[in-house]
Motif scaffolding. Structure first.
Motif, short mmCIF file in Angstrom:
data_model
loop_
_atom_site.label_atom_id
_atom_site.label_comp_id
_atom_site.label_asym_id
_atom_site.label_seq_id
_atom_site.Cartn_x
_atom_site.Cartn_y
_atom_site.Cartn_z
N CYS A 154 25.85 6.12 -7.77
CA CYS A 154 24.66 5.38 -7.36
C CYS A 154 24.99 3.93 -7.05
CB CYS A 154 23.58 5.46 -8.45
SG CYS A 154 22.86 7.11 -8.62
N GLU A 155 25.91 3.34 -7.80
CA GLU A 155 26.28 1.95 -7.54
C GLU A 155 26.94 1.80 -6.17
OE1 GLU A 155 25.40 -0.74 -9.18
OE2 GLU A 155 24.27 0.58 -10.52
N GLU A 156 27.76 2.77 -5.79
CA GLU A 156 28.35 2.72 -4.45
C GLU A 156 27.27 2.78 -3.38
OE1 GLU A 156 32.61 4.93 -5.51
OE2 GLU A 156 30.93 6.08 -4.71
N ALA A 157 26.27 3.62 -3.60
CA ALA A 157 25.17 3.73 -2.64
C ALA A 157 24.43 2.41 -2.50
CB ALA A 157 24.20 4.83 -3.09
N LEU A 158 24.13 1.77 -3.61
CA LEU A 158 23.39 0.51 -3.57
C LEU A 158 24.20 -0.59 -2.90
CD1 LEU A 158 21.89 0.75 -7.16
CD2 LEU A 158 20.62 0.93 -5.00
N THR A 159 25.51 -0.61 -3.12
CA THR A 159 26.38 -1.58 -2.46
C THR A 159 26.32 -1.40 -0.94
OG1 THR A 159 27.86 -1.71 -4.36
CG2 THR A 159 28.76 -2.39 -2.23
N ALA A 160 26.41 -0.15 -0.49
CA ALA A 160 26.39 0.13 0.94
C ALA A 160 25.04 -0.19 1.56
CB ALA A 160 26.77 1.59 1.19
N LEU A 161 23.97 0.11 0.86
CA LEU A 161 22.63 -0.11 1.40
C LEU A 161 22.32 -1.58 1.63
CD1 LEU A 161 20.61 2.54 -0.63
CD2 LEU A 161 20.83 2.44 1.87
N VAL A 184 18.35 4.50 -6.05
CA VAL A 184 18.93 4.71 -4.72
C VAL A 184 17.88 5.12 -3.70
CG1 VAL A 184 20.58 6.06 -3.37
CG2 VAL A 184 21.20 5.26 -5.66
N LEU A 185 17.05 6.09 -4.02
CA LEU A 185 16.04 6.52 -3.05
C LEU A 185 15.04 5.42 -2.73
CD1 LEU A 185 17.42 9.25 -3.55
CD2 LEU A 185 15.15 10.31 -3.46
#
Length: 328
Positions: A154-161, A184-185
């Motif tokens: 989830c942290e990777e997702a938030l970084t990319a977003l 994330v969502l």
């Protein structure tokens, strides 16, 4: 088939897509006839979003999708890049991106790729300005229409977003992996980025067809990656120990409305989560592909079985959360 708009892509995608990993490798043998039948059955049912990767069968999945594209034309194909190289940040550079892009375009038989996703690269890659500059340049050059990321955590997702041109995030989300619902969502919805829910049936666990006696082929990751021997263990049964997963499945089975299969219930649960753009179950034959797409036609669980939503959460909290929640 319901379609949902992804603002950063500027287009709609079918709420049920098709994951094409199994058409390449790592799920036992799927011959070309069955693979093409899967692709056509999905399209016949209204699927417009097909997800593959350059590493699936070392290009076999992309080539099969390319043959299908030549026959069917106007569908959206997302591919991924990066996992064919040694997994070090130093390999995620513009020159390699172009080389990988050239190969995928040849495999798929297109000049411009609809969507390219970084394929679960090393965590530092998600924070690299140079990486996003290189991806932006590929859009400017007409090599790709858009780019996104596939993540483990989830942290990777938030970084990319946080990056303005990341069009989508592909992440594991299913009845046994609820953590993306927390941050994330909502972050993706606020950003206008798509959420592509992968491993929706927890590598088949949520089909309800497996038992403690079930065996898997030697070339099936559900045999050789049970403990993360080949890649992140979260990709196999969602990182849930097999026996614990079977226990959870038995509890979830009791929540399924009479007219649904457990797999359709599990897919409908994902579709109902706010922020999900598309869910990408795989299929090894045409009948599986058709059955999966039927989940899009079911009423929301909040209407048909509101108590089931609470039951999924209770099952997760009691049996699964201690095993996976803090890991990804």
């Amino acid at each position: 088939m319901e379609n949902r708009k992804i603002a950063r892509l500027g287009r709609e995608v079918s709420v049920v897509g098709l994951g094409c990993w199994q058409l390449g490798a790592d799920w036992g043998e799927v011959d070309e006839h069955d693979a093409l039948a899967v692709l056509h059955a999905a399209a016949d049912a209204g699927v417009t979003f097909f997800d593959t990767a350059d590493v699936y069968g070392d290009g076999r999945s992309e080539r099969l999708v390319g043959r299908f594209l030549a026959e069917r034309g106007d569908v959206f194909v997302a591919t991924k890049m990066g996992r064919r190289a040694e997994q070090v940040p130093e390999n995620y550079v513009a020159a390699n991106f172009r080389e990988w892009n050239d190969r995928s375009r040849r495999n798929l038989g297109v000049d411009t790729l609809d969507l390219v996703q970084l394929h679960c690269p090393p965590t530092p890659v998600y924070s690299s300005d140079a990486v996003y500059d290189a991806l932006d340049a590929m859009v400017d050059e007409g090599r790709i229409k858009a780019y996104g990321v596939s993540v483990e955590t989830c942290e990777e997702a938030l970084t990319a977003l946080a990056r303005p041109n990341v069009a989508s995030v592909q992440i594991i989300l299913n009845c046994l992996r609820l953590k993306p619902l927390e941050r994330v969502l909502p972050a993706a919805a606020e950003a206008g980025a798509g959420i592509i829910a992968r491993v929706p049936l927890a590598s088949g666990l949520l089909s309800g067809r497996y038992t403690a006696e079930t065996t898997f082929a030697e070339n099936d990751h559900r045999n050789y990656n049970r403990h993360g021997e080949a890649f992140d263990v979260g990709e196999t049964f969602s990182g849930v120990p097999y026996e614990a997963g079977l226990e959870a499945v038995e509890r979830l089975r009791g929540l399924v409305p009479a007219e649904q299969t457990l797999a359709q219930f599990a897919l409908r649960w994902i579709i109902d989560q706010p922020g999900v753009s598309t869910v990408i179950p795989g299929a090894r034959n045409a009948s599986q592909a058709s059955a999966n797409t039927a989940a899009a036609l079911l009423p929301p669980l909040s209407v048909s079985s509101s108590e089931a939503l609470a039951g999924v959460r209770e099952t997760y909290d009691e049996l699964i959360r201690p095993l996976v929640h803090d890991r990804w």
